[in-house]
Write a protein that holds these residues in place. Sequence first.
Motif, mmCIF file in Angstrom:
data_model
loop_
_atom_site.group_PDB
_atom_site.id
_atom_site.type_symbol
_atom_site.label_atom_id
_atom_site.label_comp_id
_atom_site.label_asym_id
_atom_site.label_seq_id
_atom_site.Cartn_x
_atom_site.Cartn_y
_atom_site.Cartn_z
ATOM 1 N N VAL A 117 34.890 -1.737 49.014
ATOM 2 C CA VAL A 117 34.696 -3.192 49.064
ATOM 3 C C VAL A 117 35.933 -3.858 49.651
ATOM 4 C CG1 VAL A 117 34.437 -5.271 47.652
ATOM 5 C CG2 VAL A 117 33.020 -3.271 47.183
ATOM 6 N N GLY A 118 37.120 -3.392 49.216
ATOM 7 C CA GLY A 118 38.365 -3.953 49.741
ATOM 8 C C GLY A 118 38.517 -3.717 51.228
ATOM 9 N N ALA A 119 38.123 -2.515 51.705
ATOM 10 C CA ALA A 119 38.194 -2.222 53.134
ATOM 11 C C ALA A 119 37.244 -3.125 53.911
ATOM 12 C CB ALA A 119 37.859 -0.749 53.385
ATOM 13 N N GLY A 120 36.059 -3.348 53.363
ATOM 14 C CA GLY A 120 35.096 -4.227 54.025
ATOM 15 C C GLY A 120 35.543 -5.674 54.067
ATOM 16 N N SER A 121 36.304 -6.068 53.042
ATOM 17 C CA SER A 121 36.756 -7.459 52.979
ATOM 18 C C SER A 121 37.714 -7.799 54.127
ATOM 19 C CB SER A 121 37.445 -7.730 51.635
ATOM 20 O OG SER A 121 38.691 -7.037 51.556
ATOM 21 N N LEU A 122 38.363 -6.770 54.701
ATOM 22 C CA LEU A 122 39.256 -7.004 55.842
ATOM 23 C C LEU A 122 38.495 -7.566 57.037
ATOM 24 C CD1 LEU A 122 41.392 -3.731 55.701
ATOM 25 C CD2 LEU A 122 42.102 -6.004 54.982
ATOM 26 N N PHE A 123 37.188 -7.324 57.062
ATOM 27 C CA PHE A 123 36.370 -7.760 58.188
ATOM 28 C C PHE A 123 35.293 -8.750 57.764
ATOM 29 C CE2 PHE A 123 37.927 -3.466 58.841
ATOM 30 C CZ PHE A 123 38.652 -3.617 60.010
ATOM 31 N N GLY A 124 35.450 -9.286 56.556
ATOM 32 C CA GLY A 124 34.528 -10.304 56.089
ATOM 33 C C GLY A 124 33.157 -9.793 55.694
ATOM 34 N N ILE A 125 33.029 -8.488 55.415
ATOM 35 C CA ILE A 125 31.733 -7.935 55.011
ATOM 36 C C ILE A 125 31.547 -8.170 53.505
ATOM 37 C CG2 ILE A 125 30.305 -5.859 54.911
ATOM 38 C CD1 ILE A 125 31.994 -4.710 57.161
ATOM 39 N N PRO A 126 30.426 -8.750 53.087
ATOM 40 C CA PRO A 126 30.208 -9.026 51.659
ATOM 41 C C PRO A 126 30.235 -7.747 50.825
ATOM 42 C CG PRO A 126 28.587 -10.170 53.017
ATOM 43 C CD PRO A 126 29.318 -9.222 53.923
ATOM 44 N N GLY A 127 30.831 -7.836 49.644
ATOM 45 C CA GLY A 127 30.934 -6.673 48.773
ATOM 46 C C GLY A 127 29.586 -6.120 48.367
ATOM 47 N N TRP A 128 28.612 -7.011 48.077
ATOM 48 C CA TRP A 128 27.294 -6.541 47.630
ATOM 49 C C TRP A 128 26.605 -5.719 48.718
ATOM 50 C CZ3 TRP A 128 22.918 -7.560 50.356
ATOM 51 C CH2 TRP A 128 22.942 -8.631 51.254
ATOM 52 N N LEU A 129 26.812 -6.076 49.984
ATOM 53 C CA LEU A 129 26.193 -5.344 51.085
ATOM 54 C C LEU A 129 26.779 -3.943 51.200
ATOM 55 C CD1 LEU A 129 24.281 -5.272 53.500
ATOM 56 C CD2 LEU A 129 26.103 -6.313 54.890
ATOM 57 N N LEU A 131 28.207 -2.187 48.747
ATOM 58 C CA LEU A 131 27.779 -1.400 47.589
ATOM 59 C C LEU A 131 26.328 -0.961 47.714
ATOM 60 C CD1 LEU A 131 29.508 -3.511 44.795
ATOM 61 C CD2 LEU A 131 30.161 -1.207 45.544
ATOM 62 N N PHE A 132 25.470 -1.853 48.181
ATOM 63 C CA PHE A 132 24.053 -1.511 48.357
ATOM 64 C C PHE A 132 23.903 -0.406 49.399
ATOM 65 C CE2 PHE A 132 20.017 -2.074 50.631
ATOM 66 C CZ PHE A 132 19.111 -1.939 49.567
ATOM 67 N N THR A 133 24.596 -0.548 50.521
ATOM 68 C CA THR A 133 24.531 0.461 51.583
ATOM 69 C C THR A 133 25.066 1.799 51.097
ATOM 70 O OG1 THR A 133 24.848 -1.284 53.239
ATOM 71 C CG2 THR A 133 25.210 0.985 53.951
ATOM 72 N N LEU A 134 26.162 1.764 50.336
ATOM 73 C CA LEU A 134 26.760 2.986 49.805
ATOM 74 C C LEU A 134 25.783 3.732 48.902
ATOM 75 C CD1 LEU A 134 29.330 4.758 49.290
ATOM 76 C CD2 LEU A 134 29.792 3.256 47.344
ATOM 77 N N LEU A 335 24.746 6.951 37.371
ATOM 78 C CA LEU A 335 26.202 6.833 37.455
ATOM 79 C C LEU A 335 26.596 6.044 38.704
ATOM 80 C CD1 LEU A 335 28.840 7.801 36.060
ATOM 81 C CD2 LEU A 335 28.820 9.745 37.617
ATOM 82 N N LEU A 336 25.945 6.341 39.808
ATOM 83 C CA LEU A 336 26.244 5.671 41.075
ATOM 84 C C LEU A 336 25.889 4.187 41.015
ATOM 85 C CD1 LEU A 336 27.263 6.318 43.961
ATOM 86 C CD2 LEU A 336 24.882 6.690 44.604
ATOM 87 N N ILE A 337 24.707 3.895 40.521
ATOM 88 C CA ILE A 337 24.256 2.499 40.449
ATOM 89 C C ILE A 337 25.072 1.717 39.418
ATOM 90 C CG2 ILE A 337 22.303 1.006 39.854
ATOM 91 C CD1 ILE A 337 20.480 3.277 40.946
ATOM 92 N N GLY A 338 25.362 2.358 38.260
ATOM 93 C CA GLY A 338 26.161 1.691 37.228
ATOM 94 C C GLY A 338 27.549 1.347 37.721
#
Length: 414
Positions: A117-129, A131-134, A335-338
Amino acid sequence: MSDLPADRRAFRQRLTRLLAAMGPGLVVMMADTEAGSVITAAQSGAQWGYRLLLLQFLLVPLMFMAQELTVRLGLCTGKGYVELVRQRFGRALAMSTAIVLLLSCFGALLTQMSGLVGAGSLFGIPGWLILFTLVVFILGMVLTGSYHSVERVTLAVGLFGLAFLVMAVKAQPDVRQILHDIVRMPLNNPDYLYLLAANLGTSVMPWTVFYQQSALIDKGLGAEHLPLARIDTLVGAVFCQVLTAAIVIAAAATLGGHGAGLESIAQIGEAFGALIGPTWGEAVFAIGLAGGALVATIVVCLSAVWAVGEALGVRHSLEQHPLDAPWFYGPFALLLIGGALLVASGVNLIRLSIAVGVLNALLIPLILLLLFLLARSVLPPEHRLRGRYALAVAVIFTLTSVLGLYAGLSGSLG
Protein backbone atom coordinates in the motif's frame (compact mmCIF):
# COMPACT_ATOMS: atom_id res chain seq x y z
CA MET A 1 18.49 -39.53 -25.43
CA SER A 2 20.00 -43.03 -25.76
CA ASP A 3 21.99 -41.89 -28.82
CA LEU A 4 23.77 -39.18 -26.83
CA PRO A 5 27.31 -39.80 -25.58
CA ALA A 6 27.55 -40.96 -21.97
CA ASP A 7 29.12 -37.71 -20.78
CA ARG A 8 26.30 -35.61 -22.30
CA ARG A 9 23.66 -37.88 -20.77
CA ALA A 10 25.34 -37.53 -17.38
CA PHE A 11 25.46 -33.75 -17.81
CA ARG A 12 21.75 -33.59 -18.66
CA GLN A 13 20.90 -35.76 -15.67
CA ARG A 14 22.91 -33.50 -13.35
CA LEU A 15 21.25 -30.41 -14.83
CA THR A 16 17.79 -31.95 -14.38
CA ARG A 17 18.53 -32.72 -10.72
CA LEU A 18 19.88 -29.20 -10.21
CA LEU A 19 16.78 -27.56 -11.66
CA ALA A 20 14.56 -29.84 -9.56
CA ALA A 21 16.36 -29.00 -6.32
CA MET A 22 16.76 -25.27 -6.94
CA GLY A 23 13.86 -23.08 -5.92
CA PRO A 24 12.69 -23.30 -2.30
CA GLY A 25 15.94 -21.84 -0.92
CA LEU A 26 15.88 -18.94 -3.37
CA VAL A 27 12.17 -18.34 -2.81
CA VAL A 28 12.46 -18.22 0.97
CA MET A 29 15.46 -15.89 0.82
CA MET A 30 13.75 -13.62 -1.69
CA ALA A 31 10.84 -13.56 0.74
CA ASP A 32 13.38 -12.66 3.43
CA THR A 33 14.05 -9.44 1.50
CA GLU A 34 10.47 -8.44 2.24
CA ALA A 35 8.87 -5.11 3.12
CA GLY A 36 9.87 -5.35 6.78
CA SER A 37 13.48 -6.10 5.90
CA VAL A 38 13.59 -3.24 3.39
CA ILE A 39 12.13 -0.75 5.85
CA THR A 40 14.31 -1.95 8.75
CA ALA A 41 17.44 -1.75 6.59
CA ALA A 42 16.47 1.72 5.34
CA GLN A 43 15.83 2.87 8.91
CA SER A 44 19.22 1.42 9.92
CA GLY A 45 21.03 3.41 7.26
CA ALA A 46 19.03 6.57 7.90
CA GLN A 47 19.55 6.50 11.66
CA TRP A 48 22.96 4.87 12.09
CA GLY A 49 24.75 5.24 8.77
CA TYR A 50 26.91 2.18 8.07
CA ARG A 51 27.07 1.00 11.71
CA LEU A 52 24.68 -1.89 11.00
CA LEU A 53 26.22 -2.83 7.64
CA LEU A 54 28.68 -5.43 8.96
CA LEU A 55 25.82 -7.23 10.71
CA GLN A 56 24.19 -7.99 7.33
CA PHE A 57 27.19 -10.06 6.22
CA LEU A 58 27.72 -11.69 9.62
CA LEU A 59 24.18 -13.04 9.35
CA VAL A 60 24.92 -15.08 6.20
CA PRO A 61 26.50 -18.09 8.05
CA LEU A 62 23.67 -18.09 10.60
CA MET A 63 20.98 -17.99 7.92
CA PHE A 64 22.66 -20.78 5.97
CA MET A 65 23.10 -22.99 9.05
CA ALA A 66 19.46 -22.61 10.08
CA GLN A 67 18.02 -23.16 6.61
CA GLU A 68 20.44 -26.03 5.82
CA LEU A 69 19.14 -27.92 8.85
CA THR A 70 15.57 -27.45 7.64
CA VAL A 71 16.70 -28.82 4.25
CA ARG A 72 18.14 -31.91 5.92
CA LEU A 73 15.03 -32.46 8.00
CA GLY A 74 12.65 -32.02 5.10
CA LEU A 75 14.52 -34.11 2.52
CA CYS A 76 15.62 -36.90 4.85
CA THR A 77 12.40 -37.37 6.84
CA GLY A 78 9.71 -36.21 4.40
CA LYS A 79 8.03 -34.36 7.26
CA GLY A 80 7.51 -30.71 8.13
CA TYR A 81 8.97 -28.80 11.08
CA VAL A 82 5.84 -28.75 13.27
CA GLU A 83 5.00 -32.35 12.34
CA LEU A 84 8.42 -33.46 13.60
CA VAL A 85 8.01 -31.42 16.79
CA ARG A 86 4.61 -33.08 17.37
CA GLN A 87 6.00 -36.59 16.86
CA ARG A 88 9.19 -36.02 18.87
CA PHE A 89 8.02 -33.73 21.69
CA GLY A 90 4.23 -34.06 21.79
CA ARG A 91 1.12 -32.22 20.63
CA ALA A 92 1.29 -29.46 23.27
CA LEU A 93 4.72 -28.22 22.18
CA ALA A 94 3.71 -28.60 18.53
CA MET A 95 0.67 -26.38 19.08
CA SER A 96 2.83 -23.85 20.95
CA THR A 97 5.27 -23.83 18.04
CA ALA A 98 2.41 -23.42 15.57
CA ILE A 99 1.09 -20.45 17.57
CA VAL A 100 4.55 -18.85 17.54
CA LEU A 101 4.69 -19.34 13.78
CA LEU A 102 1.18 -17.96 13.32
CA LEU A 103 2.08 -14.89 15.35
CA SER A 104 5.20 -14.32 13.27
CA CYS A 105 3.34 -15.00 10.01
CA PHE A 106 0.46 -12.66 10.75
CA GLY A 107 2.79 -9.84 11.77
CA ALA A 108 4.77 -10.40 8.57
CA LEU A 109 1.59 -10.50 6.47
CA LEU A 110 0.44 -7.13 7.80
CA THR A 111 3.88 -5.70 7.07
CA GLN A 112 3.88 -6.96 3.46
CA MET A 113 0.42 -5.63 2.71
CA SER A 114 1.17 -2.31 4.35
CA GLY A 115 4.39 -2.12 2.34
CA LEU A 116 2.53 -2.68 -0.92
CA VAL A 117 0.00 0.00 0.00
CA GLY A 118 2.86 2.36 0.87
CA ALA A 119 4.58 1.65 -2.45
CA GLY A 120 1.35 2.34 -4.31
CA SER A 121 0.83 5.58 -2.43
CA LEU A 122 3.98 6.96 -4.12
CA PHE A 123 1.96 7.02 -7.33
CA GLY A 124 -1.41 7.94 -5.91
CA ILE A 125 -2.90 4.43 -6.21
CA PRO A 126 -5.70 3.89 -3.64
CA GLY A 127 -4.86 1.40 -0.91
CA TRP A 128 -8.13 -0.52 -1.29
CA LEU A 129 -7.40 -1.14 -4.99
CA ILE A 130 -3.94 -2.53 -4.22
CA LEU A 131 -5.27 -4.82 -1.50
CA PHE A 132 -8.15 -6.07 -3.64
CA THR A 133 -5.82 -6.77 -6.58
CA LEU A 134 -3.32 -8.50 -4.29
CA VAL A 135 -5.93 -10.83 -2.79
CA VAL A 136 -7.39 -11.74 -6.19
CA PHE A 137 -3.94 -12.29 -7.75
CA ILE A 138 -2.60 -14.55 -4.98
CA LEU A 139 -5.81 -16.54 -4.56
CA GLY A 140 -6.03 -17.04 -8.31
CA MET A 141 -2.43 -18.22 -8.54
CA VAL A 142 -2.67 -20.61 -5.59
CA LEU A 143 -6.12 -22.02 -6.40
CA THR A 144 -5.27 -22.76 -10.02
CA GLY A 145 -1.66 -23.98 -9.78
CA SER A 146 0.70 -26.48 -8.20
CA TYR A 147 3.69 -25.69 -6.01
CA HIS A 148 5.89 -25.61 -9.13
CA SER A 149 3.81 -22.86 -10.75
CA VAL A 150 3.70 -20.86 -7.51
CA GLU A 151 7.47 -21.18 -7.21
CA ARG A 152 8.08 -19.97 -10.76
CA VAL A 153 5.90 -16.90 -10.25
CA THR A 154 7.50 -16.01 -6.92
CA LEU A 155 11.03 -16.39 -8.30
CA ALA A 156 10.22 -14.09 -11.21
CA VAL A 157 8.64 -11.47 -8.95
CA GLY A 158 11.44 -11.71 -6.38
CA LEU A 159 14.07 -10.74 -8.96
CA PHE A 160 12.67 -7.20 -8.80
CA GLY A 161 14.71 -6.90 -5.60
CA LEU A 162 17.77 -6.41 -7.80
CA ALA A 163 16.53 -2.82 -8.07
CA PHE A 164 18.18 -2.15 -4.70
CA LEU A 165 21.62 -2.89 -6.15
CA VAL A 166 20.98 -0.14 -8.66
CA MET A 167 20.18 2.18 -5.75
CA ALA A 168 23.39 1.32 -3.89
CA VAL A 169 25.56 1.94 -6.96
CA LYS A 170 23.82 5.22 -7.77
CA ALA A 171 24.28 6.39 -4.17
CA GLN A 172 28.07 6.51 -4.67
CA PRO A 173 28.85 5.82 -0.98
CA ASP A 174 31.93 7.30 0.66
CA VAL A 175 34.26 4.32 1.18
CA ARG A 176 36.19 6.11 3.93
CA GLN A 177 32.95 6.76 5.81
CA ILE A 178 31.97 3.10 5.45
CA LEU A 179 35.31 1.95 6.89
CA HIS A 180 34.96 4.48 9.71
CA ASP A 181 31.39 3.46 10.66
CA ILE A 182 31.33 -0.26 9.99
CA VAL A 183 33.29 -1.31 13.10
CA ARG A 184 31.64 1.19 15.44
CA MET A 185 28.71 -0.50 17.15
CA PRO A 186 27.23 1.43 20.11
CA LEU A 187 25.96 -1.66 21.94
CA ASN A 188 25.11 0.44 25.02
CA ASN A 189 22.56 2.52 23.10
CA PRO A 190 18.95 1.22 23.42
CA ASP A 191 17.91 2.70 20.06
CA TYR A 192 20.79 0.95 18.33
CA LEU A 193 20.02 -2.34 20.10
CA TYR A 194 16.36 -2.10 19.10
CA LEU A 195 17.30 -1.78 15.43
CA LEU A 196 19.94 -4.51 15.79
CA ALA A 197 17.24 -6.85 17.10
CA ALA A 198 14.93 -5.81 14.26
CA ASN A 199 17.65 -6.58 11.68
CA LEU A 200 18.22 -9.96 13.29
CA GLY A 201 14.49 -10.69 13.39
CA THR A 202 13.98 -9.72 9.74
CA SER A 203 16.82 -12.03 8.64
CA VAL A 204 16.17 -15.20 10.65
CA MET A 205 12.39 -15.41 10.85
CA PRO A 206 10.40 -18.36 12.25
CA TRP A 207 8.34 -18.64 9.08
CA THR A 208 11.40 -18.83 6.79
CA VAL A 209 12.73 -21.78 8.80
CA PHE A 210 9.38 -23.53 8.55
CA TYR A 211 8.53 -22.69 4.94
CA GLN A 212 11.58 -24.17 3.23
CA GLN A 213 11.16 -27.53 4.95
CA SER A 214 7.50 -27.84 3.95
CA ALA A 215 8.14 -26.50 0.44
CA LEU A 216 10.77 -29.17 -0.25
CA ILE A 217 8.27 -31.83 0.76
CA ASP A 218 5.49 -30.28 -1.32
CA LYS A 219 7.86 -30.24 -4.31
CA GLY A 220 8.38 -34.00 -3.94
CA LEU A 221 12.15 -33.94 -3.38
CA GLY A 222 14.16 -36.52 -1.46
CA ALA A 223 17.51 -37.10 0.23
CA GLU A 224 19.26 -37.49 -3.13
CA HIS A 225 18.65 -33.76 -3.74
CA LEU A 226 20.41 -32.71 -0.52
CA PRO A 227 23.73 -31.46 -2.01
CA LEU A 228 22.00 -29.32 -4.62
CA ALA A 229 19.42 -28.03 -2.14
CA ARG A 230 22.32 -26.84 0.02
CA ILE A 231 23.69 -24.87 -2.92
CA ASP A 232 20.22 -23.40 -3.45
CA THR A 233 20.15 -22.36 0.20
CA LEU A 234 23.63 -20.81 0.19
CA VAL A 235 22.96 -18.83 -2.99
CA GLY A 236 19.69 -17.61 -1.52
CA ALA A 237 21.29 -16.51 1.77
CA VAL A 238 24.06 -14.56 0.01
CA PHE A 239 21.58 -13.02 -2.45
CA CYS A 240 19.29 -11.91 0.38
CA GLN A 241 22.00 -10.24 2.46
CA VAL A 242 23.67 -8.54 -0.50
CA LEU A 243 20.34 -6.89 -1.31
CA THR A 244 19.80 -5.93 2.34
CA ALA A 245 23.30 -4.46 2.57
CA ALA A 246 22.59 -2.50 -0.62
CA ILE A 247 19.54 -0.94 1.05
CA VAL A 248 21.58 0.04 4.13
CA ILE A 249 24.24 1.62 1.89
CA ALA A 250 21.71 3.54 -0.23
CA ALA A 251 19.85 4.80 2.85
CA ALA A 252 23.05 5.80 4.68
CA ALA A 253 24.33 7.68 1.63
CA THR A 254 21.07 9.51 0.93
CA LEU A 255 19.39 9.91 4.31
CA GLY A 256 22.46 10.88 6.28
CA GLY A 257 22.85 8.48 9.19
CA HIS A 258 22.72 11.29 11.75
CA GLY A 259 20.05 9.83 14.02
CA ALA A 260 17.08 10.99 11.98
CA GLY A 261 14.38 8.31 11.84
CA LEU A 262 11.88 7.55 9.10
CA GLU A 263 8.15 7.98 9.46
CA SER A 264 6.75 6.84 6.11
CA ILE A 265 7.41 4.94 2.89
CA ALA A 266 7.19 8.27 1.07
CA GLN A 267 10.36 9.48 2.85
CA ILE A 268 12.32 6.46 1.64
CA GLY A 269 10.89 6.69 -1.86
CA GLU A 270 11.68 10.40 -2.17
CA ALA A 271 15.24 9.95 -0.90
CA PHE A 272 15.94 6.99 -3.17
CA GLY A 273 14.17 8.80 -6.01
CA ALA A 274 16.79 11.53 -5.87
CA LEU A 275 19.42 8.98 -6.92
CA ILE A 276 17.93 8.27 -10.34
CA GLY A 277 15.33 10.97 -10.77
CA PRO A 278 12.01 11.61 -9.03
CA THR A 279 9.89 9.40 -11.28
CA TRP A 280 12.32 6.59 -12.14
CA GLY A 281 13.84 6.51 -8.67
CA GLU A 282 10.53 6.08 -6.93
CA ALA A 283 9.48 3.49 -9.51
CA VAL A 284 12.66 1.42 -8.97
CA PHE A 285 12.21 1.60 -5.20
CA ALA A 286 8.52 0.65 -5.44
CA ILE A 287 9.31 -2.30 -7.74
CA GLY A 288 12.02 -3.59 -5.38
CA LEU A 289 9.78 -3.24 -2.34
CA ALA A 290 6.73 -4.76 -4.05
CA GLY A 291 8.69 -7.74 -5.39
CA GLY A 292 9.86 -8.89 -1.96
CA ALA A 293 6.50 -8.10 -0.37
CA LEU A 294 4.58 -10.16 -2.94
CA VAL A 295 6.85 -13.18 -2.48
CA ALA A 296 6.68 -12.89 1.31
CA THR A 297 2.87 -12.59 1.28
CA ILE A 298 2.59 -15.92 -0.52
CA VAL A 299 5.22 -17.57 1.68
CA VAL A 300 3.81 -16.47 5.05
CA CYS A 301 0.26 -17.50 4.16
CA LEU A 302 1.43 -20.95 3.06
CA SER A 303 3.65 -21.27 6.14
CA ALA A 304 0.78 -20.44 8.48
CA VAL A 305 -1.67 -22.99 7.12
CA TRP A 306 1.02 -25.66 6.72
CA ALA A 307 1.96 -25.14 10.39
CA VAL A 308 -1.61 -25.46 11.67
CA GLY A 309 -2.21 -28.55 9.52
CA GLU A 310 0.93 -30.25 10.79
CA ALA A 311 0.12 -29.42 14.42
CA LEU A 312 -3.30 -31.04 13.96
CA GLY A 313 -1.89 -34.01 12.05
CA VAL A 314 -3.48 -33.00 8.73
CA ARG A 315 -1.23 -32.96 5.67
CA HIS A 316 -1.79 -30.30 3.03
CA SER A 317 -0.40 -29.75 -0.44
CA LEU A 318 -0.77 -27.31 -3.31
CA GLU A 319 -0.95 -30.36 -5.56
CA GLN A 320 -4.44 -31.09 -4.18
CA HIS A 321 -7.59 -29.66 -5.70
CA PRO A 322 -9.28 -26.97 -3.55
CA LEU A 323 -12.37 -29.15 -3.08
CA ASP A 324 -10.17 -32.01 -1.83
CA ALA A 325 -8.34 -29.85 0.74
CA PRO A 326 -10.77 -27.23 2.12
CA TRP A 327 -8.89 -27.12 5.43
CA PHE A 328 -5.83 -25.92 3.50
CA TYR A 329 -7.27 -23.44 1.02
CA GLY A 330 -9.95 -22.08 3.37
CA PRO A 331 -7.56 -20.84 6.09
CA PHE A 332 -5.20 -19.56 3.40
CA ALA A 333 -7.97 -17.39 1.95
CA LEU A 334 -9.20 -16.24 5.38
CA LEU A 335 -5.70 -15.26 6.49
CA LEU A 336 -5.12 -13.30 3.29
CA ILE A 337 -8.47 -11.52 3.35
CA GLY A 338 -8.28 -10.85 7.12
CA GLY A 339 -4.86 -9.26 6.75
CA ALA A 340 -6.09 -7.06 3.91
CA LEU A 341 -9.07 -5.83 5.94
CA LEU A 342 -6.90 -5.02 8.95
CA VAL A 343 -4.35 -3.13 6.84
CA ALA A 344 -7.16 -1.20 5.15
CA SER A 345 -8.05 0.21 8.57
CA GLY A 346 -4.69 2.06 8.66
CA VAL A 347 -1.41 1.30 10.46
CA ASN A 348 1.99 2.99 10.89
CA LEU A 349 4.13 0.86 8.60
CA ILE A 350 7.56 1.95 9.84
CA ARG A 351 6.84 1.22 13.50
CA LEU A 352 4.95 -2.00 12.68
CA SER A 353 7.76 -3.39 10.51
CA ILE A 354 10.46 -2.77 13.09
CA ALA A 355 8.27 -4.08 15.94
CA VAL A 356 7.59 -7.31 14.01
CA GLY A 357 11.34 -7.72 13.47
CA VAL A 358 12.01 -7.31 17.19
CA LEU A 359 9.23 -9.81 17.98
CA ASN A 360 10.87 -12.34 15.66
CA ALA A 361 14.21 -11.80 17.41
CA LEU A 362 12.55 -12.68 20.72
CA LEU A 363 11.03 -15.84 19.20
CA ILE A 364 14.30 -17.03 17.61
CA PRO A 365 15.62 -18.97 20.68
CA LEU A 366 12.67 -21.41 20.71
CA ILE A 367 12.78 -22.01 16.95
CA LEU A 368 16.56 -22.55 16.83
CA LEU A 369 16.59 -24.77 19.92
CA LEU A 370 13.95 -27.13 18.49
CA LEU A 371 15.66 -27.10 15.10
CA PHE A 372 18.96 -28.12 16.71
CA LEU A 373 17.36 -30.86 18.82
CA LEU A 374 15.48 -32.29 15.84
CA ALA A 375 18.63 -32.34 13.70
CA ARG A 376 20.41 -34.22 16.51
CA SER A 377 17.69 -36.82 17.09
CA VAL A 378 15.33 -37.59 14.20
CA LEU A 379 17.64 -37.65 11.18
CA PRO A 380 19.12 -40.89 9.82
CA PRO A 381 22.65 -41.50 11.20
CA GLU A 382 24.40 -40.53 7.96
CA HIS A 383 22.70 -37.12 7.90
CA ARG A 384 22.47 -36.43 11.62
CA LEU A 385 24.00 -33.22 13.01
CA ARG A 386 27.10 -34.28 14.93
CA GLY A 387 30.79 -33.68 15.57
CA ARG A 388 32.56 -30.34 15.26
CA TYR A 389 29.92 -28.91 12.97
CA ALA A 390 27.25 -29.61 15.59
CA LEU A 391 29.37 -27.76 18.14
CA ALA A 392 29.79 -24.81 15.77
CA VAL A 393 26.04 -24.70 15.13
CA ALA A 394 25.34 -24.87 18.87
CA VAL A 395 27.69 -21.96 19.56
CA ILE A 396 26.30 -19.75 16.79
CA PHE A 397 22.68 -20.57 17.64
CA THR A 398 23.34 -19.80 21.33
CA LEU A 399 25.10 -16.51 20.61
CA THR A 400 22.30 -15.50 18.23
CA SER A 401 19.62 -16.34 20.77
CA VAL A 402 21.38 -14.43 23.55
CA LEU A 403 21.97 -11.44 21.28
CA GLY A 404 18.36 -11.46 20.08
CA LEU A 405 16.97 -11.55 23.61
CA TYR A 406 19.42 -8.95 24.94
CA ALA A 407 19.00 -6.52 22.05
CA GLY A 408 15.24 -6.99 21.83
CA LEU A 409 14.56 -6.58 25.55
CA SER A 410 17.13 -3.82 26.12
CA GLY A 411 15.95 -1.89 23.08
CA SER A 412 12.28 -2.25 24.00
CA LEU A 413 12.71 -1.37 27.65
CA GLY A 414 15.53 1.17 27.27
